[in-house]
Every structure is written in structure tokens, then in C-alpha cells.
Write a protein that holds these residues in place. Structure first.
Motif, PDB file in Angstrom:
ATOM      1  N   ALA A   1      -1.715 -21.696  24.974  1.00 18.12           N
ATOM      2  CA  ALA A   1      -1.090 -21.145  23.773  1.00 18.12           C
ATOM      3  C   ALA A   1      -1.031 -19.626  23.818  1.00 18.12           C
ATOM      4  CB  ALA A   1      -1.844 -21.618  22.528  1.00 18.12           C
ATOM      5  N   CYS A   2      -2.108 -18.986  24.276  1.00 17.75           N
ATOM      6  CA  CYS A   2      -2.120 -17.514  24.375  1.00 17.75           C
ATOM      7  C   CYS A   2      -1.098 -17.026  25.393  1.00 17.75           C
ATOM      8  CB  CYS A   2      -3.517 -17.030  24.766  1.00 17.75           C
ATOM      9  SG  CYS A   2      -4.737 -17.140  23.448  1.00 17.75           S
ATOM     10  N   THR A   3      -0.984 -17.741  26.514  1.00 16.85           N
ATOM     11  CA  THR A   3      -0.019 -17.366  27.537  1.00 16.85           C
ATOM     12  C   THR A   3       1.408 -17.473  27.002  1.00 16.85           C
ATOM     13  OG1 THR A   3      -1.538 -18.195  29.235  1.00 16.85           O
ATOM     14  CG2 THR A   3       0.749 -17.818  29.900  1.00 16.85           C
ATOM     15  N   LEU A   4       1.672 -18.550  26.274  1.00 17.25           N
ATOM     16  CA  LEU A   4       2.996 -18.740  25.680  1.00 17.25           C
ATOM     17  C   LEU A   4       3.295 -17.656  24.653  1.00 17.25           C
ATOM     18  CD1 LEU A   4       5.575 -20.243  25.014  1.00 17.25           C
ATOM     19  CD2 LEU A   4       4.226 -21.822  23.608  1.00 17.25           C
ATOM     20  N   LEU A   5       2.337 -17.388  23.777  1.00 17.44           N
ATOM     21  CA  LEU A   5       2.537 -16.379  22.741  1.00 17.44           C
ATOM     22  C   LEU A   5       2.692 -14.989  23.351  1.00 17.44           C
ATOM     23  CD1 LEU A   5       2.811 -15.808  19.791  1.00 17.44           C
ATOM     24  CD2 LEU A   5       0.322 -15.826  19.569  1.00 17.44           C
ATOM     25  N   GLY A   6       1.949 -14.719  24.421  1.00 16.34           N
ATOM     26  CA  GLY A   6       2.113 -13.449  25.118  1.00 16.34           C
ATOM     27  C   GLY A   6       3.523 -13.282  25.665  1.00 16.34           C
ATOM     28  N   GLY A   7       4.059 -14.374  26.238  1.00 14.33           N
ATOM     29  CA  GLY A   7       5.431 -14.334  26.731  1.00 14.33           C
ATOM     30  C   GLY A   7       6.435 -14.124  25.618  1.00 14.33           C
ATOM     31  N   GLN A   8       6.212 -14.754  24.454  1.00 20.01           N
ATOM     32  CA  GLN A   8       7.107 -14.583  23.317  1.00 20.01           C
ATOM     33  C   GLN A   8       7.100 -13.144  22.816  1.00 20.01           C
ATOM     34  OE1 GLN A   8       5.575 -17.648  20.686  1.00 20.01           O
ATOM     35  NE2 GLN A   8       7.193 -19.072  21.269  1.00 20.01           N
ATOM     36  N   CYS A   9       5.920 -12.524  22.776  1.00 14.24           N
ATOM     37  CA  CYS A   9       5.840 -11.119  22.333  1.00 14.24           C
ATOM     38  C   CYS A   9       6.527 -10.197  23.333  1.00 14.24           C
ATOM     39  CB  CYS A   9       4.383 -10.720  22.149  1.00 14.24           C
ATOM     40  SG  CYS A   9       3.556 -11.526  20.762  1.00 14.24           S
ATOM     41  N   MET A  10       6.375 -10.479  24.632  1.00 13.15           N
ATOM     42  CA  MET A  10       7.064  -9.687  25.649  1.00 13.15           C
ATOM     43  C   MET A  10       8.578  -9.819  25.509  1.00 13.15           C
ATOM     44  SD  MET A  10       4.864 -10.153  29.144  1.00 13.15           S
ATOM     45  CE  MET A  10       3.306  -9.299  29.375  1.00 13.15           C
ATOM     46  N   LYS A  11       9.036 -11.029  25.233  1.00 16.94           N
ATOM     47  CA  LYS A  11      10.469 -11.244  25.066  1.00 16.94           C
ATOM     48  C   LYS A  11      10.982 -10.487  23.841  1.00 16.94           C
ATOM     49  CE  LYS A  11      14.005 -14.728  24.248  1.00 16.94           C
ATOM     50  NZ  LYS A  11      14.304 -16.113  23.850  1.00 16.94           N
TER      51      LYS A  11
ATOM     52  N   MET B   1       5.082  -1.491  18.710  1.00 19.36           N
ATOM     53  CA  MET B   1       3.644  -1.219  18.665  1.00 19.36           C
ATOM     54  C   MET B   1       2.850  -2.480  18.293  1.00 19.36           C
ATOM     55  SD  MET B   1       1.678   1.634  16.326  1.00 19.36           S
ATOM     56  CE  MET B   1       2.239   0.894  14.783  1.00 19.36           C
ATOM     57  N   THR B   2       3.341  -3.209  17.289  1.00 19.64           N
ATOM     58  CA  THR B   2       2.648  -4.421  16.855  1.00 19.64           C
ATOM     59  C   THR B   2       2.589  -5.454  17.974  1.00 19.64           C
ATOM     60  OG1 THR B   2       3.436  -4.035  14.599  1.00 19.64           O
ATOM     61  CG2 THR B   2       2.578  -6.225  15.096  1.00 19.64           C
ATOM     62  N   ASN B   3       3.695  -5.631  18.667  1.00 17.27           N
ATOM     63  CA  ASN B   3       3.727  -6.599  19.763  1.00 17.27           C
ATOM     64  C   ASN B   3       2.843  -6.181  20.928  1.00 17.27           C
ATOM     65  OD1 ASN B   3       5.746  -8.996  19.501  1.00 17.27           O
ATOM     66  ND2 ASN B   3       6.802  -7.283  18.536  1.00 17.27           N
ATOM     67  N   ILE B   4       2.755  -4.888  21.211  1.00 14.95           N
ATOM     68  CA  ILE B   4       1.876  -4.412  22.288  1.00 14.95           C
ATOM     69  C   ILE B   4       0.412  -4.692  21.940  1.00 14.95           C
ATOM     70  CG2 ILE B   4       0.989  -2.352  23.437  1.00 14.95           C
ATOM     71  CD1 ILE B   4       3.840  -1.260  23.428  1.00 14.95           C
ATOM     72  N   PHE B   5       0.026  -4.391  20.682  1.00 10.10           N
ATOM     73  CA  PHE B   5      -1.335  -4.703  20.243  1.00 10.10           C
ATOM     74  C   PHE B   5      -1.621  -6.202  20.414  1.00 10.10           C
ATOM     75  CE2 PHE B   5      -1.227  -0.978  17.023  1.00 10.10           C
ATOM     76  CZ  PHE B   5      -1.667  -0.100  17.998  1.00 10.10           C
ATOM     77  N   THR B   6      -0.649  -7.021  20.027  1.00 11.04           N
ATOM     78  CA  THR B   6      -0.825  -8.474  20.088  1.00 11.04           C
ATOM     79  C   THR B   6      -0.957  -8.959  21.524  1.00 11.04           C
ATOM     80  OG1 THR B   6       0.514  -8.672  18.065  1.00 11.04           O
ATOM     81  CG2 THR B   6       0.137 -10.683  19.345  1.00 11.04           C
ATOM     82  N   ILE B   7      -0.095  -8.455  22.407  1.00 12.54           N
ATOM     83  CA  ILE B   7      -0.135  -8.869  23.816  1.00 12.54           C
ATOM     84  C   ILE B   7      -1.476  -8.524  24.457  1.00 12.54           C
ATOM     85  CG2 ILE B   7       0.836  -8.374  26.101  1.00 12.54           C
ATOM     86  CD1 ILE B   7       3.552  -7.996  24.658  1.00 12.54           C
ATOM     87  N   LEU B   8      -1.946  -7.313  24.196  1.00 16.01           N
ATOM     88  CA  LEU B   8      -3.210  -6.886  24.794  1.00 16.01           C
ATOM     89  C   LEU B   8      -4.373  -7.741  24.297  1.00 16.01           C
ATOM     90  CD1 LEU B   8      -2.773  -2.994  24.693  1.00 16.01           C
ATOM     91  CD2 LEU B   8      -2.652  -4.495  26.691  1.00 16.01           C
ATOM     92  N   GLN B   9      -4.381  -8.039  22.990  1.00 16.83           N
ATOM     93  CA  GLN B   9      -5.482  -8.862  22.498  1.00 16.83           C
ATOM     94  C   GLN B   9      -5.383 -10.302  22.972  1.00 16.83           C
ATOM     95  OE1 GLN B   9      -6.184 -10.946  19.256  1.00 16.83           O
ATOM     96  NE2 GLN B   9      -8.386 -10.578  19.228  1.00 16.83           N
ATOM     97  N   LEU B  10      -4.158 -10.791  23.120  1.00 16.27           N
ATOM     98  CA  LEU B  10      -3.976 -12.140  23.641  1.00 16.27           C
ATOM     99  C   LEU B  10      -4.589 -12.302  25.024  1.00 16.27           C
ATOM    100  CD1 LEU B  10      -0.326 -12.954  22.553  1.00 16.27           C
ATOM    101  CD2 LEU B  10      -2.313 -14.397  22.099  1.00 16.27           C
ATOM    102  N   SER B  11      -4.479 -11.278  25.827  1.00 14.35           N
ATOM    103  CA  SER B  11      -5.055 -11.360  27.172  1.00 14.35           C
ATOM    104  C   SER B  11      -6.572 -11.480  27.098  1.00 14.35           C
ATOM    105  CB  SER B  11      -4.649 -10.131  27.999  1.00 14.35           C
ATOM    106  OG  SER B  11      -5.152  -8.933  27.425  1.00 14.35           O
TER     107      SER B  11
END
Length: 462
Positions: free
Chosen positions: A141-151, A321-331
Motif C-alpha cells: 500500500a505504501c509503495t502504491l501510494l508513493g507512486g500515486q504521489c509521484m504521479k 511540497m505536501t506530496n514530497i513530505f508524504t512520499i518521504l514519510q511513506l518510505s
């Protein structure tokens, strides 16, 4: 073996001292998974970091979506009950672990607790598989959500871009390949401190954006009615409960407590207090502001409400900025939930008699963990439906592990009198959440069946 004598020096940072023959003998008492992945060197502060990362994660951005099925009253009540019951349950689990440690057998894993309290079959065929499903499912789920934020970031800068979601999932998976090589749970303490700060940052951003959009002319017309017929609304309620259970879920309390250096008494409670101060702040602010701003139009991820037909409703730099914060925490969240898998891999392929960073242990560690990440990334790319995955994980995994088993373990371990309030409180929690879990599981599976006609492997969903 997955237990540890609390009076031993093991886990106090002396295992790597080859000069002590006694420590060499103690090393043989543990398998490679417990010895290398679940090192007991941390403080209660580190425990607070681990707990916060495992609970306060980007799935909290789905809380406004859960509220759309529950309404204001139901949403707030479920949010409060979830906080109270999980804090209580996690504390009970910690007390059981402390009790076992005082008896001379410190438990390091969830399945070890089940083995000793419920019997070997429960640990091997129920708790172990459920925990693996929950934790590995969380990684997917985290990997998928990380990809969605990157997109989302990509489409901000290139609205007509041709890159597909699965490509971003693969990029995030490559980043996870590096983080997965962190040798032990304890070695994540600094990453999880940064994770704590990041979750506060993106929660503040999500709250601020929701308030801004809700007060602007760009916002949608607010409607807080629960849509659908009686059947749809009923199943929607239990689906929402499963999502909230996932959001509060942990599933790795024993593994986190295993990282604490002995004596462990009282340290987990302090860590839980740190964690739940962040939980209350972030969950309530995101859930209430998001539902207030978007009502029954709240998306499965509130970040998706920050644009309308491709047009951002807040400044682009803010979404970025919000998506970058989210991606980093998802990792960070993903690598935390990889730890039980890493422990199993280390136990099966590692050699406790060799040094942790010897060639004998490093090669199988890198290969097995890399294969694990590749598999989770492939699953995330093939099945890109985060909301449905979230509900299924909550119903089948987090509700049993975090709401039911802790109270059962406590009653079986401490045997409180049947006339005592705590006995009946625990029985009530077990019965109520067992019922809720079964219905939520049915609701989650039903939602997957209803959405099945939209499913395509490697679909390019938003």
C-alpha cells in the motif's frame, strides 16, 4: 528461538564485542532474525519514534473519505473510540510483554506471544500469517501510494504527460531497494525521527489546504448527507470502520518493544504517550478539516481533492511540497513494516554464529530483501487500488491484531477475576470488535467485487 532472558546482557550493545566469551554463548541462544533485526538497544524515545511512524502514516489522509460514509457524528465517535481502544490495547500488550520478561522469557515477536499464550498452532497458523499479511500488505500500500504521489507531482509540471502510474510505482520501489538494506529495526531510529516531523508537516499542509479550499469560491458545495440506499449505506459504514482500523493499526507492537534495551518496564507506555500526542493532533485535524471542506465528495485520498478537473485549487508549490513530505514519510513507513519480513528472511537465510556483517550474512540479506521489495513493488503496480486494499488490510489484519488479541492475551496472562470491571471490559472489546471485524471483512470484499469491473492490471488510475 524468539525469547530472551531479561537478565542477560544481550541487546545492550555488547553483542559485537568479540572479547567476551559469555556473549558469544548468548548469541547462540537467538536465531539470526532476533539477533540481527530485533536488537534491543533503544530507549523509550526511540520507541516513540517507531510507534509514531507505524501508526501516523499517510493512510490517515483517507479519514475524510471514511467520514463520508459515517457522517459527522459517526465519524467523530469512531475516531475517538479507535484512539481510546487502540491506546488501551497497545498498553495491555505492553504489560503482557513486561510480565513475560519479568518471568525470564522476554518475547520479541507477535507469534512468540501467541505460541506461549495460545499455543504453537495459533502462532504458526493464525497470528504469524495474519501479521505477515498485514505488514507486507502495508508495504504494498505504501509503495502504491508513493507512486500515486509521484504521479501527482509529475502531472503538476506536465499535465499532458504520458508516464503511467506503474512507472512511478517502480521508481518508488527502486528507492525502497536501498532503504530495505538498513540492517536492524533499531537502525531506523533517526529515520523515524525525521518521519515523525514529516507526518506533522503533511498533516498540517492537508489541514491548511482543506480549510483554504473550504473557505474559497473554488471549493465544492458542501453536502454532508450519506449517499446511497440503505444497503449501500450499511456496508459503507463497516467499510469506513475498516479504514479507520487500518489507520490506527500497528501490528508490530512486540517487535517495537523488542528494540528497547532492558529493563523495559514503563518505557513502552512513555513511547505510546509520545505517539498518541501526535495521533490525536494529526488524525483529528485532517479528518475534520477534510470532511468539512469536501463533505460526501471526499476522495479516497484527500490530496486528490486539491485539484478539480486537473486544475489545482491551491498553489502548485503547496501541492508539490505536501506530496514530497508524504512520499518521504511513506518510505519510512514502508521500511518499518518490512521489518517482520526482514526478520523472517534473516532467520531462514542468516547464520547467528557468524558476524552480522560477514560475507556469509550480508549476501543473503541483500538478495532476499531485494527480492522481497521487487515482489511488493510488482504487486503494487499490478493492483493500483489503494482504498480497497486499505479496507481489506484493516478488516482481516489490523482488527484481530490490534483490537482483539491484546485483550485476550491480557485476560489469559493475568487472569483478572470474572467479577472485575477490566475482565468484562476486555471481553466486551473482544466480542464487539470480532463482530465488527467479520462484517467489515464482508463489506471490504463486497466493495472489491463491486469495483472489479474497473480493475485492470497495471491500470493508470489517478
Amino acid at each position: 528461538m524468539g525469547t530472551l532472558d531479561p537478565n542477560s546482557t544481550m541487546g545492550r550493545g555488547v553483542l559485537d564485542d568479540p572479547k567476551t566469551t559469555q556473549n558469544d554463548n548468548q548469541r547462540k541462544e537467538l536465531d539470526a532474525g532476533a539477533l540481527f533485526v530485533l536488537k534491543s538497544k533503544g530507549s523509550w524515545v526511540h520507541c516513540g519514534y517507531h510507534l509514531t511512524t507505524s501508526i501516523v502514516a499517510p493512510p490517515l489522509l483517507s479519514l475524510p473519505y471514511a467520514f463520508k460514509f459515517l457522517g459527522w457524528t459517526g465519524g467523530v465517535v469512531c475516531l475517538v473510540i479507535g484512539a481510546l481502544v487502540t491506546f488501551y490495547s497497545y498498553n495491555l500488550l505492553s504489560l503482557v510483554l513486561e510480565h513475560e520478561a519479568l518471568l525470564g522469557k522476554r518475547q520479541l515477536r507477535f507469534r512468540d506471544m501467541a505460541n506461549d499464550i495460545l499455543g504453537p498452532r495459533w502462532g504458526r497458523y493464525f497470528v504469524g500469517p495474519i501479521q505477515f499479511m498485514v505488514c507486507y500488505g502495508a508495504v504494498v500500500a505504501c509503495t502504491l501510494l508513493g507512486g500515486q504521489c509521484m504521479k501527482a507531482i509529475y502531472l503538476l509540471s506536465n499535465p499532458d504527460g504520458s508516464m503511467k502510474l506503474y512507472e512511478f510505482v517502480i521508481i518508488f520501489g527502486c528507492f525502497m531497494l536501498i532503504l530495505a538494506q538498513m540492517p536492524s529495526f533499531h537502525s531506523l531510529r533517526h529515520i523515524n525521527l525525521v518521519s515523525l516531523v514529516l507526518c506533522l508537516c503533511y498533516s498540517a499542509c492537508a489541514t491548511a489546504a482543506s480549510i483554504y479550499i473550504g473557505n474559497s469560491s473554488k471549493g465544492i458545495k458542501k453536502d454532508y448527507s450519506v449517499e446511497g440506499n440503505s444497503e449501500t449505506r450499511l456496508f459503507g459504514v463497516f467499510n469506513a470502520i475498516a479504514i479507520i482500523a487500518t489507520t490506527y493499526g500497528n501490528g508490530i507492537i512486540p517487535e517495537i518493544q523488542a528494540t528497547i534495551a532492558p529493563p523495559v518496564k514503563g518505557k513502552m507506555f512513555k513511547g505510546l504517550c509520545v505517539c498518541y500526542a501526535v495521533v490525536v493532533t494529526t488524525f483529528s485535524s485532517v479528518a475534520i478539516s477534510g470532511y468539512w471542506a469536501f463533505g460526501n465528495q471526499a476522495e479516497g485520498l484527500v490530496l486528490n481533492n486539491f485539484s478539480n478537473n486537473g486544475k489545482p485549487l491551491v498553489p502548485k508549490w503547496f501541492i508539490l511540497m505536501t506530496n514530497i513530505f508524504t512520499i518521504l514519510q511513506l518510505s519510512a513507513v514502508a521500511v518499518v513494516y518490512l521489518q517482520p519480513t526482514n526478520e523472517v528472511l534473516e532467520r531462514n537465510f542468516g547464520d547467528p554464529k557468524s558476524q552480522e556483517f560477514s560475507l556469509r550474512n550480508v549476501v543473503p540479506r541483500i538478495v532476499s530483501r531485494s527480492v522481497s521489495v521487487v515482489i511488493s513493488t510488482t504487486i503494487a503496480a499490478m493492483l493500483p487500488f489503494f482504498g480497497d486494499i486499505n479496507a481489506v488490510i484493516g478488516a482481516f489484519g489490523f482488527i484481530p491484531l490490534d483490537f482483539i488479541l491484546p485483550v485476550v492475551f491480557y485476560n489469559l496472562t493475568f487472569k483478572p477475576p470474572k467479577q472485575s470491571p477490566i475482565f468484562w471490559l476486555n471481553v466486551t472489546i473482544a466480542v464487539v470488535f470480532s463482530t465488527v471485524g467479520v462484517i467489515a471483512a464482508v463489506a471490504a470484499v463486497r466493495q472489491i467485487i463491486l469495483d472489479a469491473n474497473t480493475y485492470r492490471l497495471f491500470a493508470n488510475v489517478d
